[in-house]
Design a protein around this motif. Sequence first.
Motif, mmCIF file in Angstrom:
data_model
loop_
_atom_site.group_PDB
_atom_site.id
_atom_site.type_symbol
_atom_site.label_atom_id
_atom_site.label_comp_id
_atom_site.label_asym_id
_atom_site.label_seq_id
_atom_site.Cartn_x
_atom_site.Cartn_y
_atom_site.Cartn_z
ATOM 1 N N ASN A 103 -1.572 7.096 -10.244
ATOM 2 C CA ASN A 103 -0.716 5.921 -10.348
ATOM 3 C C ASN A 103 0.739 6.340 -10.542
ATOM 4 O O ASN A 103 1.030 7.290 -11.275
ATOM 5 C CB ASN A 103 -1.138 5.052 -11.538
ATOM 6 N N SER A 104 1.640 5.593 -9.906
ATOM 7 C CA SER A 104 3.073 5.816 -10.051
ATOM 8 C C SER A 104 3.768 4.465 -9.980
ATOM 9 O O SER A 104 3.332 3.585 -9.231
ATOM 10 C CB SER A 104 3.594 6.731 -8.939
ATOM 11 N N THR B 239 -0.705 10.285 5.724
ATOM 12 C CA THR B 239 -1.759 9.987 6.693
ATOM 13 C C THR B 239 -1.810 8.494 6.989
ATOM 14 O O THR B 239 -1.741 8.076 8.145
ATOM 15 C CB THR B 239 -3.125 10.463 6.179
ATOM 16 N N ASP B 240 -1.930 7.664 5.954
ATOM 17 C CA ASP B 240 -1.968 6.209 6.102
ATOM 18 C C ASP B 240 -1.434 5.570 4.834
ATOM 19 O O ASP B 240 -1.280 6.234 3.807
ATOM 20 C CB ASP B 240 -3.413 5.703 6.337
ATOM 21 N N GLY C 199 4.165 -5.302 -1.412
ATOM 22 C CA GLY C 199 4.733 -4.225 -0.601
ATOM 23 C C GLY C 199 3.757 -3.080 -0.455
ATOM 24 O O GLY C 199 2.540 -3.278 -0.402
ATOM 25 N N GLU C 200 4.276 -1.842 -0.398
ATOM 26 C CA GLU C 200 3.417 -0.667 -0.229
ATOM 27 C C GLU C 200 2.628 -0.417 -1.514
ATOM 28 O O GLU C 200 3.203 -0.291 -2.593
ATOM 29 C CB GLU C 200 4.265 0.536 0.156
ATOM 30 N N MET C 201 1.303 -0.314 -1.344
ATOM 31 C CA MET C 201 0.402 -0.228 -2.495
ATOM 32 C C MET C 201 -0.201 1.159 -2.692
ATOM 33 O O MET C 201 -0.557 1.529 -3.798
ATOM 34 C CB MET C 201 -0.742 -1.235 -2.335
ATOM 35 N N MET C 202 -0.356 1.898 -1.615
ATOM 36 C CA MET C 202 -0.957 3.226 -1.720
ATOM 37 C C MET C 202 -0.557 4.070 -0.522
ATOM 38 O O MET C 202 -0.496 3.579 0.602
ATOM 39 C CB MET C 202 -2.485 3.132 -1.814
ATOM 40 N N ALA D 276 -0.975 5.632 -5.862
ATOM 41 C CA ALA D 276 -1.234 4.205 -5.999
ATOM 42 C C ALA D 276 -0.129 3.559 -6.824
ATOM 43 O O ALA D 276 0.358 4.141 -7.805
ATOM 44 C CB ALA D 276 -2.586 3.962 -6.670
ATOM 45 N N LYS D 277 0.262 2.355 -6.436
ATOM 46 C CA LYS D 277 1.287 1.618 -7.168
ATOM 47 C C LYS D 277 0.687 1.090 -8.463
ATOM 48 O O LYS D 277 -0.281 0.330 -8.452
ATOM 49 C CB LYS D 277 1.819 0.462 -6.317
#
Length: 315
Positions: A151-152, A171-172, A180-183, A198-199
């Motif tokens: 987690n970050s 990669t993805d 927004g971007e979750m992982m 991971a967010k």
Amino acid sequence: MSNRNEFGITHLRHVDLAVPDYDTQRSFYKDTWGLTETGTDGDLSYLATEGSPEQYVIRLRKAAEKRLDLISFGAEDDAAVDALAARLAAAGVTIVAAPDQLQTAGGGYGFRFFDVDGRTIEISSGVQTRRHRAVEEGEAIPVRISHAVMNSDDINRTREFYETHLGFKLTDSLWGQHMGEMMHFMRCNDWHHSLALAKGPHTSVHHVSFEMRGLDEYMRGTGRVMRAGIRKVWGPGRHMAGNNTFSYFLDPSGNTMEYTTELERLETDQWHPSVYDIADPMTQDQWGTADPMSELIAKESFNDKDRGVFVAPPV
């Protein structure tokens, strides 16, 4: 075809955890999760998978507070270790242990540093291997450690650190309309990911994943852990990104652990990362067998705020 890491990082070796409930955790990983204790050293326990040559994949340390001690990655050779340490130091990254002979199980040559979120990362080469074996049909124990997810509170900053300084490749990604971007799934070899970001609300362990022999062994293992009364977070199911199966459980300290199998291996350097919308139910679970992802499920893996941020472990 080669997905070789440009700085010589080869693979995920092990994840080291400090736990206050040391005896309970040892019992969980040996008797329920299916790891093999290969040795102890005072308040340290080294736990391996039967199918892997790594000396250990989980290290437990008895401590007053729960924390992530470190994440260890392998390097091609001693020269790669020295070159990466010099590169990181020149970039202003805090080196907490200069390249030297390692004093933990299996020895080897390595160094440690803080990543941008304050996790202790170890890079090592020349670690002794252990005698391992092929996991047999129907044997529901982990073959190897698959990946670690952290987690970050700023996954793009963390992603940039691993891309710039350690040569990991994206990669993805997972994305949501409101969040927004979750992982971000990151690789250092041809596995879809060895590390993912991971967010979350703070720096902590999201989950650590273990590869099973096949689908039958994966389901047998999932059932065994459920019958043992261990709290299941999510699964069984199959993700879209990575195409791997998942069953998530909470260990006695509240760290999420995963059984998985069939994680995708990339066949070309010219990989084009996809962004998967978490609103699509197929993104989270292609099978439709797991409960739909919800905020309650997501919060299970936020974990406690890591007490080890920018504090090197004692061993």
